[in-house]
Design a protein around this motif. Structure first.
Motif, PDB file in Angstrom:
ATOM      1  N   ALA A 341     -10.917 -62.162  85.455  1.00 16.37           N
ATOM      2  CA  ALA A 341     -10.555 -62.222  84.038  1.00 16.37           C
ATOM      3  C   ALA A 341      -9.220 -62.919  83.832  1.00 16.37           C
ATOM      4  O   ALA A 341      -9.065 -63.753  82.926  1.00 16.37           O
ATOM      5  CB  ALA A 341     -10.518 -60.803  83.463  1.00 16.37           C
ATOM      6  N   ILE A 344      -9.561 -66.723  84.454  1.00 15.83           N
ATOM      7  CA  ILE A 344     -10.196 -67.404  83.325  1.00 15.83           C
ATOM      8  C   ILE A 344      -9.208 -67.555  82.176  1.00 15.83           C
ATOM      9  O   ILE A 344      -9.156 -68.599  81.512  1.00 15.83           O
ATOM     10  CB  ILE A 344     -11.453 -66.632  82.885  1.00 15.83           C
ATOM     11  N   ARG A 345      -8.392 -66.536  81.930  1.00 17.50           N
ATOM     12  CA  ARG A 345      -7.378 -66.641  80.870  1.00 17.50           C
ATOM     13  C   ARG A 345      -6.353 -67.723  81.183  1.00 17.50           C
ATOM     14  O   ARG A 345      -5.838 -68.385  80.279  1.00 17.50           O
ATOM     15  CB  ARG A 345      -6.671 -65.301  80.684  1.00 17.50           C
ATOM     16  N   GLY A 347      -6.996 -70.475  82.552  1.00 14.92           N
ATOM     17  CA  GLY A 347      -7.628 -71.783  82.435  1.00 14.92           C
ATOM     18  C   GLY A 347      -7.888 -72.473  83.751  1.00 14.92           C
ATOM     19  O   GLY A 347      -8.019 -73.705  83.800  1.00 14.92           O
ATOM     20  N   GLN A 349     -10.226 -73.368  86.997  1.00 15.44           N
ATOM     21  CA  GLN A 349     -11.640 -73.429  87.340  1.00 15.44           C
ATOM     22  C   GLN A 349     -11.938 -72.440  88.463  1.00 15.44           C
ATOM     23  O   GLN A 349     -11.192 -72.354  89.440  1.00 15.44           O
ATOM     24  CB  GLN A 349     -12.028 -74.836  87.777  1.00 15.44           C
ATOM     25  N   ARG A 360     -21.689 -65.782  85.881  1.00  9.79           N
ATOM     26  CA  ARG A 360     -21.328 -66.651  84.767  1.00  9.79           C
ATOM     27  C   ARG A 360     -19.849 -66.464  84.468  1.00  9.79           C
ATOM     28  O   ARG A 360     -19.381 -65.347  84.230  1.00  9.79           O
ATOM     29  CB  ARG A 360     -22.160 -66.302  83.531  1.00  9.79           C
ATOM     30  N   THR A 361     -19.095 -67.563  84.483  1.00 10.83           N
ATOM     31  CA  THR A 361     -17.637 -67.481  84.303  1.00 10.83           C
ATOM     32  C   THR A 361     -17.162 -68.409  83.193  1.00 10.83           C
ATOM     33  O   THR A 361     -16.020 -68.869  83.228  1.00 10.83           O
ATOM     34  CB  THR A 361     -16.929 -67.823  85.626  1.00 10.83           C
ATOM     35  N   GLN A 362     -18.004 -68.698  82.206  1.00  6.46           N
ATOM     36  CA  GLN A 362     -17.576 -69.553  81.107  1.00  6.46           C
ATOM     37  C   GLN A 362     -16.498 -68.879  80.269  1.00  6.46           C
ATOM     38  O   GLN A 362     -15.642 -69.543  79.683  1.00  6.46           O
ATOM     39  CB  GLN A 362     -18.766 -69.917  80.209  1.00  6.46           C
ATOM     40  N   SER A 363     -16.533 -67.562  80.184  1.00  5.17           N
ATOM     41  CA  SER A 363     -15.544 -66.803  79.428  1.00  5.17           C
ATOM     42  C   SER A 363     -15.378 -65.446  80.091  1.00  5.17           C
ATOM     43  O   SER A 363     -16.158 -65.066  80.970  1.00  5.17           O
ATOM     44  CB  SER A 363     -15.974 -66.645  77.964  1.00  5.17           C
ATOM     45  N   VAL A 364     -14.358 -64.714  79.636  1.00  6.32           N
ATOM     46  CA  VAL A 364     -14.125 -63.388  80.192  1.00  6.32           C
ATOM     47  C   VAL A 364     -15.296 -62.462  79.866  1.00  6.32           C
ATOM     48  O   VAL A 364     -15.743 -61.678  80.708  1.00  6.32           O
ATOM     49  CB  VAL A 364     -12.800 -62.812  79.653  1.00  6.32           C
ATOM     50  N   THR A 365     -15.834 -62.579  78.662  1.00  3.96           N
ATOM     51  CA  THR A 365     -16.944 -61.716  78.260  1.00  3.96           C
ATOM     52  C   THR A 365     -18.187 -61.981  79.095  1.00  3.96           C
ATOM     53  O   THR A 365     -18.851 -61.040  79.557  1.00  3.96           O
ATOM     54  CB  THR A 365     -17.257 -61.923  76.769  1.00  3.96           C
ATOM     55  N   SER A 366     -18.519 -63.251  79.300  1.00  2.00           N
ATOM     56  CA  SER A 366     -19.708 -63.569  80.094  1.00  2.00           C
ATOM     57  C   SER A 366     -19.534 -63.128  81.548  1.00  2.00           C
ATOM     58  O   SER A 366     -20.490 -62.689  82.191  1.00  2.00           O
ATOM     59  CB  SER A 366     -20.004 -65.067  80.034  1.00  2.00           C
TER      60      SER A 366
END
Length: 466
Positions: A341, A344-345, A347, A349, A360-366
């Motif tokens: 998390a 990802i915050r 930015g 990769q 899935r790591t497109q966003s913290v939620t996903s």
């Protein structure tokens, strides 16, 4: 007439003795019979084999023709009989079995008691069919608020039922599967356009994906012999995320410069200057160092150290034999999710892999949604190294690798994964051991972090990044 002259024969030449013939072994009648019998056996075996093959082919042809005839008929029969059969519950089948057995015993032995028993059982099934009749026209809406919670948080659900038909509806029972349980609601008689609301709580004491629905209206008798259920709403997912802690920015041990990580690879064009070398035909003239070239009288061009953008790969093993308990496995999930998390915050990769695939790591939620679907698995791959190699071979080359495993994962297994990546790759191993004292160690260039409590993660990661 032509005559053939014969060569003269010397009168005194002795005649050549005749060559004695090899004595022939007399063949007895038993040997002749045995040879003939063997020939007959061979011919019989060959003919029998050919006959058996032809017979098998004929049987297969008949079976195939029978299959093509039976399957369409069975499908048509099931279209008619299927809706009737599916309404009979296991208790109903048991009652029908005892009823048929009682009637059979009565017919064989003439016992009137079994006649009475069989008749009563059949009558009970027949009377149960009355409860199946009737039409229903419901509009059902299932909502979860919120859709995503952390382990231990409260989650509430709402089921709104509306009579969307033009006629009043009699009381019925509505069932709503929630996870492994089933919530039952008794709906009252409803007039057209009338609404009825039911609230329910969802247990969130464990990380999981809880499926609520689909809602079903159930008609049937009180004995449970027959049951007719109709689905009215689609299933809704509730994501129970693992517990995570917030890390400081860039505390994941990644490079802090915006250009990327400087490697030892030499290239002709980049940002980090390395040295000068003589000009070679084909070099880009933009990189010619004119002052040095004018001073020594020879064209010199710049060389650079190749810089790479930070790429993190997290390898989370979920083999159940590498963890001492379920709580230790959940702690490892929380460690992985907390670090991912924050990355990802920032930015950066990244990719997270486990035995079942790539998260899935497109966003913290996903990413957190993907973590909810990770369960302990068996030994899918022969070794941990084979698992890491198979899951990361199609991913971009990483600059940082993090391995997360349980207390039963040995240092040798961490080292075997380390050998898959180059020397320019920074590697960190998280050894999750529930209740262990936090510590940071270095084993032949591999940083090993032992963590026994999630609250120690921020301090430990800050230690390797400083």
């Amino acid at each position: 007439m032509t005559t053939t002259e014969q060569p003269p024969v010397a009168p005194d030449a002795p005649a050549a003795p005749p060559t004695p013939a090899a004595p022939r072994r007399p063949r007895t009648s038993s040997r002749v019979a045995a040879a003939a019998g063997a020939r007959r056996l061979r011919r019989g075996a060959l003919s029998g084999l050919a006959g058996s093959r032809s017979g098998i082919a004929v049987v297969r042809g008949w079976l195939f023709a029978l299959w093509r005839l039976v399957v369409p008929v069975a499908r048509r029969v099931w279209v008619v009989v299927g809706p009737v059969v599916v309404v009979i519950t296991p208790v109903g089948w048991l009652v029908l079995l005892f009823s048929g057995l009682s009637i059979a015993l009565s017919a064989i032995f003439g016992w009137q008691e079994f006649t009475y028993l069989g008749t009563v059982l059949l009558a009970s099934v027949a009377l149960s069919t009355v409860f199946l009749f009737g039409r229903a026209s419901y509009g059902v809406l299932v909502e979860l608020n919120p859709r995503r919670v952390v382990v231990g948080d409260r989650a509430m659900g709402r089921m709104l039922v509306t009579n969307i038909g033009p006629r009043p509806l009699s009381p019925t029972r509505m069932e709503l599967p929630v996870g492994k349980g089933v919530a039952e609601f008794q709906l009252p008689a409803m007039q057209p356009k009338e609404e009825h609301e039911e609230l329910f709580a969802v247990p969130t004491n464990k990380r999981a994906v809880i499926v609520a629905g689909p809602a079903e209206s159930v008609r049937g008798d009180q004995l449970g012999l027959l049951r007719r259920a109709l689905k009215w709403a689609d299933a809704v997912d509730l994501f129970v995320h693992p517990r995570t802690v917030r890390l400081l920015p860039t505390a994941a041990g990644l490079v802090r410069d915006l250009e990327g990580q400087v490697s030892k690879t030499i290239t002709n064009n980049d940002i980090a200057f390395h040295a000068l070398r003589p000009y070679v035909p084909g070099d880009d003239r933009r990189y010619v160092h004119w002052r040095t070239s004018a001073r020594i009288g020879q064209l010199m061009v710049r060389q650079f150290n190749e810089t790479r953008r930070s790429q993190l790969t997290m390898i989370h093993t979920s083999r159940n034999d590498l963890y001492a308990s379920e709580e230790e496995f959940e702690l490892a999930i929380s460690v992985t999710a907390s670090i991912a998390a924050q990355v990802i915050r920032d930015g950066v990769q990244m990719n997270v892999v486990s035995e079942t695939g790539v998260w899935r790591t497109q966003s913290v939620t996903s990413m957190l949604d993907s973590s909810c679907r990770i369960d302990p698995v068996g030994k899918i791959f022969p070794t941990v190294r084979e698992f890491a190699r198979e899951r990361t071979k199609r991913l971009p080359a990483p600059s940082v690798v993090m391995m997360i495993g349980g207390s039963r994962m040995t240092t040798a297994e961490y080292r075997s994964v380390e050998s898959l990546f180059g020397q320019d790759t920074s590697q960190v191993a998280f050894h999750v051991e529930l209740g262990a004292q936090p510590k940071i160690a270095s084993v032949a260039g591999l940083t090993v972090i032992t963590i026994g409590d999630l609250d120690d993660l921020s301090r430990l990661v800050r230690g390797i990044s400083s």
